[in-house]
Design an enzyme around this catalytic site. Structure first.
Site, mmCIF file in Angstrom:
data_model
loop_
_atom_site.group_PDB
_atom_site.id
_atom_site.type_symbol
_atom_site.label_atom_id
_atom_site.label_comp_id
_atom_site.label_asym_id
_atom_site.label_seq_id
_atom_site.Cartn_x
_atom_site.Cartn_y
_atom_site.Cartn_z
ATOM 1 N NE ARG A 299 37.637 37.422 31.787
ATOM 2 C CZ ARG A 299 38.677 36.985 31.495
ATOM 3 N NH1 ARG A 299 39.028 36.693 30.242
ATOM 4 N NH2 ARG A 299 39.162 36.025 32.270
ATOM 5 C CD GLU B 91 39.907 28.031 38.568
ATOM 6 O OE1 GLU B 91 39.203 29.095 38.089
ATOM 7 O OE2 GLU B 91 39.200 27.229 38.734
HETATM 8 P P1 AMP Z 1 42.866 34.246 40.588
HETATM 9 O O1 AMP Z 1 44.030 34.724 40.588
HETATM 10 O O2 AMP Z 1 42.939 32.684 40.717
HETATM 11 O O3 AMP Z 1 41.677 34.725 41.494
HETATM 12 O O4 AMP Z 1 42.058 34.219 39.119
HETATM 13 C C1 AMP Z 1 41.433 35.494 38.811
HETATM 14 C C2 AMP Z 1 41.903 35.912 37.605
HETATM 15 O O5 AMP Z 1 41.700 34.950 36.309
HETATM 16 C C3 AMP Z 1 40.580 36.801 36.992
HETATM 17 O O6 AMP Z 1 41.540 37.777 36.068
HETATM 18 C C4 AMP Z 1 39.662 36.292 35.883
HETATM 19 O O7 AMP Z 1 39.397 36.904 35.134
HETATM 20 C C5 AMP Z 1 40.456 34.888 35.795
HETATM 21 N N1 AMP Z 1 39.674 33.631 35.920
HETATM 22 C C6 AMP Z 1 40.195 32.544 36.934
HETATM 23 N N2 AMP Z 1 39.276 31.635 37.055
HETATM 24 C C7 AMP Z 1 38.361 32.058 36.181
HETATM 25 C C8 AMP Z 1 37.136 31.179 35.847
HETATM 26 N N3 AMP Z 1 36.759 30.332 36.049
HETATM 27 N N4 AMP Z 1 36.262 31.855 34.886
HETATM 28 C C9 AMP Z 1 36.768 33.151 34.225
HETATM 29 N N5 AMP Z 1 37.793 33.665 34.764
HETATM 30 C C10 AMP Z 1 38.727 33.076 35.498
#
Ligand code: AMP
Length: 176
Positions: free
Chosen positions: A61, A98
């Protein structure tokens, strides 16, 4: 159109991709031409004076607005991808999400020494993905001049992992 309208166009999808996650779906924003333009305009305004020489986007995305932004800034675009997607030699970094753990890769010749890179993704959650992407850019000789996100989940404190950087987001959520 006001900034608040961007938030109203984000769709919450409960329990995707697994139980307990509220997925922030940006496709409802992307399909709205005025909102898509506004998001690109706002990201451009944030970064136009930062001397950016490349935009790097995180799969998948991060490619959409990252690509639009690179074109507006008049610089090249670098894809940071999931393992085994890029065809030429890569460097890689591990990260935690996450909802799980994974690895990202970037072509070894994507960044030139001295490049000032804007790293873009749709959403900042725990910051693990963005931190790993910063490591790749720095390993390749670039400087991460700015990180931009459409959405920031502030309750997951991703910014704390990115303390040394200029982190911007268009909208934020302080709770699920
Ligand atoms: P993080 O590494 O935890 O900051 O996760 C960020 C990545 O995971 C990004 O590429 C987001 O697109 C995806 N992501 C994590 N949590 C979500 C969420 N609640 N909704 C949509 N995309 C998420």
């Amino acid at each position: 159109m006001k900034m608040v309208d961007i938030k109203s166009l984000i769709r919450d999808v409960k329990d995707f991709p697994k139980q307990g996650i509220v997925f922030k779906d940006i496709t409802t924003l992307l399909k709205d031409p005025a909102a898509l333009k506004l998001a690109a305009d706002l990201l451009y305004e944030m970064s136009r004076s930062a001397g950016i020489t490349k935009v790097a986007g995180i799969e998948s995305r991060g490619f959409i607005l990252g690509g639009l932004l690179a074109e507006r800034l008049g610089v090249g675009f670098v894809p940071i991808r999931k393992p085994k997607k890029l065809p030429a030699p890569v460097i890689s970094a591990e990260y935690s999400l996450e909802y799980g753990t994974d690895k990202i890769e970037m072509h070894v010749d994507a960044i030139e020494t001295g490049d000032r890179v804007l790293l873009h993704d749709d959403l900042l959650a725990t910051g693990g993905t963005a931190k790993a992407a910063c490591e790749l850019i720095e390993k390749a000789g670039g400087t991460v001049a700015m990180l931009s996100f459409i959405i920031e989940l502030t309750f997951l404190s991703g910014r704390e992992k990115l303390k040394d950087h200029d982190v911007r987001s268009l909208i934020s959520y302080s709770s699920e």
